[in-house]
Design a protein around this motif. Structure first.
Motif, PDB file in Angstrom:
ATOM      1  N   ALA A 303       0.505  -1.178   0.183  1.00 35.12           N
ATOM      2  CA  ALA A 303       0.112  -0.027  -0.030  1.00 35.12           C
ATOM      3  C   ALA A 303       0.976   1.381   0.045  1.00 35.12           C
ATOM      4  CB  ALA A 303      -1.091   0.069   1.345  1.00 35.12           C
ATOM      5  N   GLU A 304       1.971   1.028   0.902  1.00 33.34           N
ATOM      6  CA  GLU A 304       2.832   2.411   0.960  1.00 33.34           C
ATOM      7  C   GLU A 304       3.566   2.698  -0.548  1.00 33.34           C
ATOM      8  OE1 GLU A 304       4.422   5.788   2.046  1.00 33.34           O
ATOM      9  OE2 GLU A 304       3.219   4.414   3.119  1.00 33.34           O
ATOM     10  N   ALA A 305       3.683   1.584  -1.397  1.00 38.25           N
ATOM     11  CA  ALA A 305       4.523   1.905  -2.595  1.00 38.25           C
ATOM     12  C   ALA A 305       3.461   2.239  -3.516  1.00 38.25           C
ATOM     13  CB  ALA A 305       4.990   0.513  -2.914  1.00 38.25           C
ATOM     14  N   LEU A 306       2.317   1.920  -3.488  1.00 37.04           N
ATOM     15  CA  LEU A 306       1.047   2.319  -4.256  1.00 37.04           C
ATOM     16  C   LEU A 306       0.922   3.792  -4.047  1.00 37.04           C
ATOM     17  CD1 LEU A 306      -1.281  -0.704  -4.305  1.00 37.04           C
ATOM     18  CD2 LEU A 306      -0.156   0.014  -6.321  1.00 37.04           C
ATOM     19  N   ARG A 307       0.821   4.124  -2.899  1.00 33.82           N
ATOM     20  CA  ARG A 307       0.563   5.597  -2.467  1.00 33.82           C
ATOM     21  C   ARG A 307       1.712   6.445  -3.138  1.00 33.82           C
ATOM     22  NH1 ARG A 307      -1.729   3.270   2.160  1.00 33.82           N
ATOM     23  NH2 ARG A 307       0.292   3.484   3.211  1.00 33.82           N
ATOM     24  N   ASN A 308       2.896   6.098  -3.027  1.00 33.96           N
ATOM     25  CA  ASN A 308       4.078   6.652  -3.509  1.00 33.96           C
ATOM     26  C   ASN A 308       3.969   6.988  -4.930  1.00 33.96           C
ATOM     27  OD1 ASN A 308       5.189   7.042  -1.044  1.00 33.96           O
ATOM     28  ND2 ASN A 308       6.588   5.325  -1.102  1.00 33.96           N
ATOM     29  N   ALA A 335       5.443  -2.163  -9.959  1.00 31.31           N
ATOM     30  CA  ALA A 335       6.368  -1.628 -10.835  1.00 31.31           C
ATOM     31  C   ALA A 335       5.509  -0.480 -11.427  1.00 31.31           C
ATOM     32  CB  ALA A 335       6.770  -2.555 -11.980  1.00 31.31           C
ATOM     33  N   ASP A 336       6.131   0.544 -11.897  1.00 36.55           N
ATOM     34  CA  ASP A 336       5.614   1.716 -12.646  1.00 36.55           C
ATOM     35  C   ASP A 336       6.435   2.360 -13.521  1.00 36.55           C
ATOM     36  OD1 ASP A 336       6.879   4.287 -11.782  1.00 36.55           O
ATOM     37  OD2 ASP A 336       6.223   3.581  -9.827  1.00 36.55           O
ATOM     38  N   ASP A 337       5.838   3.176 -14.715  1.00 34.46           N
ATOM     39  CA  ASP A 337       6.673   3.651 -15.679  1.00 34.46           C
ATOM     40  C   ASP A 337       6.439   5.290 -15.539  1.00 34.46           C
ATOM     41  OD1 ASP A 337       4.137   4.213 -16.355  1.00 34.46           O
ATOM     42  OD2 ASP A 337       4.097   3.502 -18.391  1.00 34.46           O
ATOM     43  N   GLY A 338       6.607   5.724 -14.149  1.00 32.44           N
ATOM     44  CA  GLY A 338       6.570   7.129 -13.917  1.00 32.44           C
ATOM     45  C   GLY A 338       7.777   7.734 -13.911  1.00 32.44           C
ATOM     46  N   ALA A 339       8.018   8.925 -13.155  1.00 32.44           N
ATOM     47  CA  ALA A 339       9.030   9.742 -13.207  1.00 32.44           C
ATOM     48  C   ALA A 339      10.356   9.208 -12.577  1.00 32.44           C
ATOM     49  CB  ALA A 339       8.821  11.083 -12.514  1.00 32.44           C
ATOM     50  N   GLY A 352       7.899   7.154   3.793  1.00 35.77           N
ATOM     51  CA  GLY A 352       7.617   6.314   2.964  1.00 35.77           C
ATOM     52  C   GLY A 352       8.245   5.040   2.605  1.00 35.77           C
ATOM     53  N   ILE A 353       9.565   5.277   2.271  1.00 33.68           N
ATOM     54  CA  ILE A 353      10.443   4.170   1.959  1.00 33.68           C
ATOM     55  C   ILE A 353      11.150   3.641   3.037  1.00 33.68           C
ATOM     56  CG2 ILE A 353      12.564   3.585   0.693  1.00 33.68           C
ATOM     57  CD1 ILE A 353      11.797   5.586  -1.628  1.00 33.68           C
ATOM     58  N   ALA A 354      11.704   4.505   3.905  1.00 37.32           N
ATOM     59  CA  ALA A 354      12.854   4.093   5.057  1.00 37.32           C
ATOM     60  C   ALA A 354      11.955   3.319   6.072  1.00 37.32           C
ATOM     61  CB  ALA A 354      13.233   5.409   5.933  1.00 37.32           C
ATOM     62  N   VAL A 355      10.710   3.871   6.335  1.00 41.82           N
ATOM     63  CA  VAL A 355       9.913   3.112   7.383  1.00 41.82           C
ATOM     64  C   VAL A 355       8.785   2.220   6.797  1.00 41.82           C
ATOM     65  CG1 VAL A 355       8.394   3.506   9.326  1.00 41.82           C
ATOM     66  CG2 VAL A 355      10.327   4.671   8.963  1.00 41.82           C
ATOM     67  N   GLY A 356       7.741   3.016   5.811  1.00 47.11           N
ATOM     68  CA  GLY A 356       6.743   2.449   5.330  1.00 47.11           C
ATOM     69  C   GLY A 356       7.182   1.249   4.478  1.00 47.11           C
ATOM     70  N   ILE A 357       8.253   0.998   3.918  1.00 46.26           N
ATOM     71  CA  ILE A 357       8.671  -0.270   3.177  1.00 46.26           C
ATOM     72  C   ILE A 357       9.557  -1.019   3.911  1.00 46.26           C
ATOM     73  CG2 ILE A 357       9.418  -1.267   0.836  1.00 46.26           C
ATOM     74  CD1 ILE A 357       8.050   1.276  -0.440  1.00 46.26           C
ATOM     75  N   HIS A 358      10.799  -0.319   3.865  1.00 42.43           N
ATOM     76  CA  HIS A 358      12.162  -1.165   4.159  1.00 42.43           C
ATOM     77  C   HIS A 358      11.848  -1.535   6.020  1.00 42.43           C
ATOM     78  CE1 HIS A 358      14.570  -1.350   0.987  1.00 42.43           C
ATOM     79  NE2 HIS A 358      14.618   0.042   0.707  1.00 42.43           N
ATOM     80  N   GLY A 359      11.490  -0.475   6.692  1.00 40.42           N
ATOM     81  CA  GLY A 359      11.215  -0.763   8.125  1.00 40.42           C
ATOM     82  C   GLY A 359      10.538  -1.689   8.380  1.00 40.42           C
ATOM     83  N   ARG A 360       9.237  -1.816   7.747  1.00 41.16           N
ATOM     84  CA  ARG A 360       8.505  -3.164   7.906  1.00 41.16           C
ATOM     85  C   ARG A 360       8.978  -4.426   7.617  1.00 41.16           C
ATOM     86  NH1 ARG A 360       3.907   0.512   5.755  1.00 41.16           N
ATOM     87  NH2 ARG A 360       2.456   0.824   7.514  1.00 41.16           N
ATOM     88  N   MET A 361       9.591  -4.422   6.446  1.00 43.69           N
ATOM     89  CA  MET A 361      10.018  -5.760   6.034  1.00 43.69           C
ATOM     90  C   MET A 361      11.270  -6.303   6.686  1.00 43.69           C
ATOM     91  SD  MET A 361       7.691  -6.377   4.169  1.00 43.69           S
ATOM     92  CE  MET A 361       7.955  -8.077   3.473  1.00 43.69           C
ATOM     93  N   ASP A 362      12.043  -5.342   7.251  1.00 42.01           N
ATOM     94  CA  ASP A 362      13.384  -5.617   7.715  1.00 42.01           C
ATOM     95  C   ASP A 362      13.332  -6.327   9.098  1.00 42.01           C
ATOM     96  OD1 ASP A 362      14.772  -4.729   5.571  1.00 42.01           O
ATOM     97  OD2 ASP A 362      15.325  -3.038   6.520  1.00 42.01           O
ATOM     98  N   VAL A 363      12.289  -5.675   9.815  1.00 41.55           N
ATOM     99  CA  VAL A 363      12.068  -6.175  11.073  1.00 41.55           C
ATOM    100  C   VAL A 363      11.143  -7.603  11.134  1.00 41.55           C
ATOM    101  CG1 VAL A 363      12.304  -4.050  12.011  1.00 41.55           C
ATOM    102  CG2 VAL A 363       9.871  -4.923  11.516  1.00 41.55           C
TER     103      VAL A 363
END
Length: 388
Positions: A303-308, A335-339, A352-363
């Protein structure tokens, strides 16, 4: 209900006291011939009385050591020590005044005056143990001298200090062992308290992080999507979903989630952002269950990746969500073809990336997250989990 004590010190007290009690019973059995052969030196009542005073507490002490209830050993240890002293003192009262220098022992108690002192040390009554050792040894040897010679002879009485010295070695070993075990118990208790405090702190931090993630993923994301004009129906649904999520919190009873439910949640996360999102999930037609913790991390990261993507990819950018599910793995790619962007330029303070994605999965045990992006070439986020 009686309180039990399973500490190492309590076990040492029980086992040590058991051996002392059994040792007392063994000495009494070995010295029984002496007791019967010298019974004529005293009044008839003394021999059975002394046996009861010495053997009774010892037998009770042995019986109690098979129950892990604190507070019962100490009275019986004291009873054993006092019983020995009283029996020895009563010998002087019961003695008929006729010595017998042909016997080796005239008092059957003379062989084990220090056993009660060892038990006193084991139950942490060291001062009383020393006092008892001195008094009991002197009384027993003095009574034996009187029974042999009719009086106390100073030279033969020197065997009493020798007995104290030899017994002192065992008492010192018992004292050192008791102190060591008590120290280990104290350290273990301190370690457990520290671990409990640390676990409580970690639980509080985890709960704060969970609520922070929930607020970011639901409340803030919905507020950021609000624009002037007529409200988007999707935002209304997203706001209602956010309120439901806050009310519901985390279900403590959810321990496993079916693969079909995981796929549905991924589709719901994609539908929540709207736009050009295509979802292509390969879902097995058999039942597979994943830990709720792993599912929550994967859905949250997706969900975080989609919001980004929705906020930063740019107008006209499309997005594809693919997923693969096996018995022991989950892999979702957004995957997207955006900017696109330069991942190295994103600071750790960006949620978004540090906690919302990496933080969730790393722990997460078995979790992983990869973010690949280049300016002008889109972004690909892959989150996965492998059963440990």
């Amino acid at each position: 209900m009686n309180r039990t004590d399973d500490s190492d010190l309590a076990r040492l007290e029980r086992i040590g006291s058991r051996f002392v009690g059994l040792g007392t019973l063994a000495f009494a059995l070995v010295m029984l011939p002496v007791a019967t052969s010298t019974s004529g030196l005293t009044e008839p009542w003394w021999t059975p009385t002394s046996v009861v005073l010495v053997v009774g507490p010892a037998a009770a002490l042995v019986a109690v050591t098979f129950r892990s209830e604190p507070g019962r050993l100490v009275p019986l240890v004291y009873a054993g020590a006092l019983g020995y002293l009283i029996a020895t003192l009563l010998w002087f009262v019961a003695w008929r005044g006729v010595p017998d220098d042909t016997a080796r022992y005239t008092v059957w108690l003379v062989q084990f005056p220090s056993l009660a002192s060892i038990a006193l040390v084991l139950v942490s009554r060291t001062r009383w143990a020393v006092v008892n050792l001195v008094v009991a040894t002197l009384l027993a040897h003095a009574a034996n001298q009187v029974g042999l010679y009719g009086e106390v002879h100073s030279v033969p009485l020197l065997s009493a200090p020798l007995t104290m010295a030899l017994s002192g070695v065992f008492i010192a070993v018992a004292y050192a062992t008791t102190r060591t075990v008590r120290s280990l118990d104290d350290r273990r208790a301190a370690t457990l308290r520290a671990a409990a405090s640390s676990a409580a702190d970690m639980a509080q931090e985890s709960e704060r992080a969970r609520f922070a993630g929930m607020i970011h993923d639901n409340v803030i994301a919905t507020l950021l999507a609000v624009e002037e004009g007529r409200p988007d129906p999707r935002l209304v649904r997203a706001a209602a979903s956010a309120l439901d999520e806050l009310d519901r919190g985390e279900d403590p009873d959810a321990s496993a989630v079916a693969v079909a439910v995981v796929a549905e949640r991924i589709r719901a996360a994609a539908a929540a952002v709207g736009g050009r999102v295509r979802v292509d999930l390969w879902v097995p037609d058999r039942e597979i269950f994943y830990p709720a913790e792993a599912v929550a991390a994967i859905i949250g990261s997706t969900a975080e990746a989609l919001r980004n993507w929705s906020r930063h990819a740019g107008a006209g950018a499309g997005c594809v969500v693919t997923g693969e599910f096996t018995d022991d793995t989950v892999r979702v790619t957004i995957a997207d073809d955006g900017a696109g962007f330069d991942p190295d330029s994103v600071g750790d303070e960006r949620y978004g990336i540090a906690v919302g994605i990496h933080g969730r999965m790393d722990v997460l045990a078995g979790g992983s997250a990869e973010v690949h992006s280049q300016p002008g070439r889109g972004t690909r986020v892959t989150v996965g989990w492998r059963r440990p």
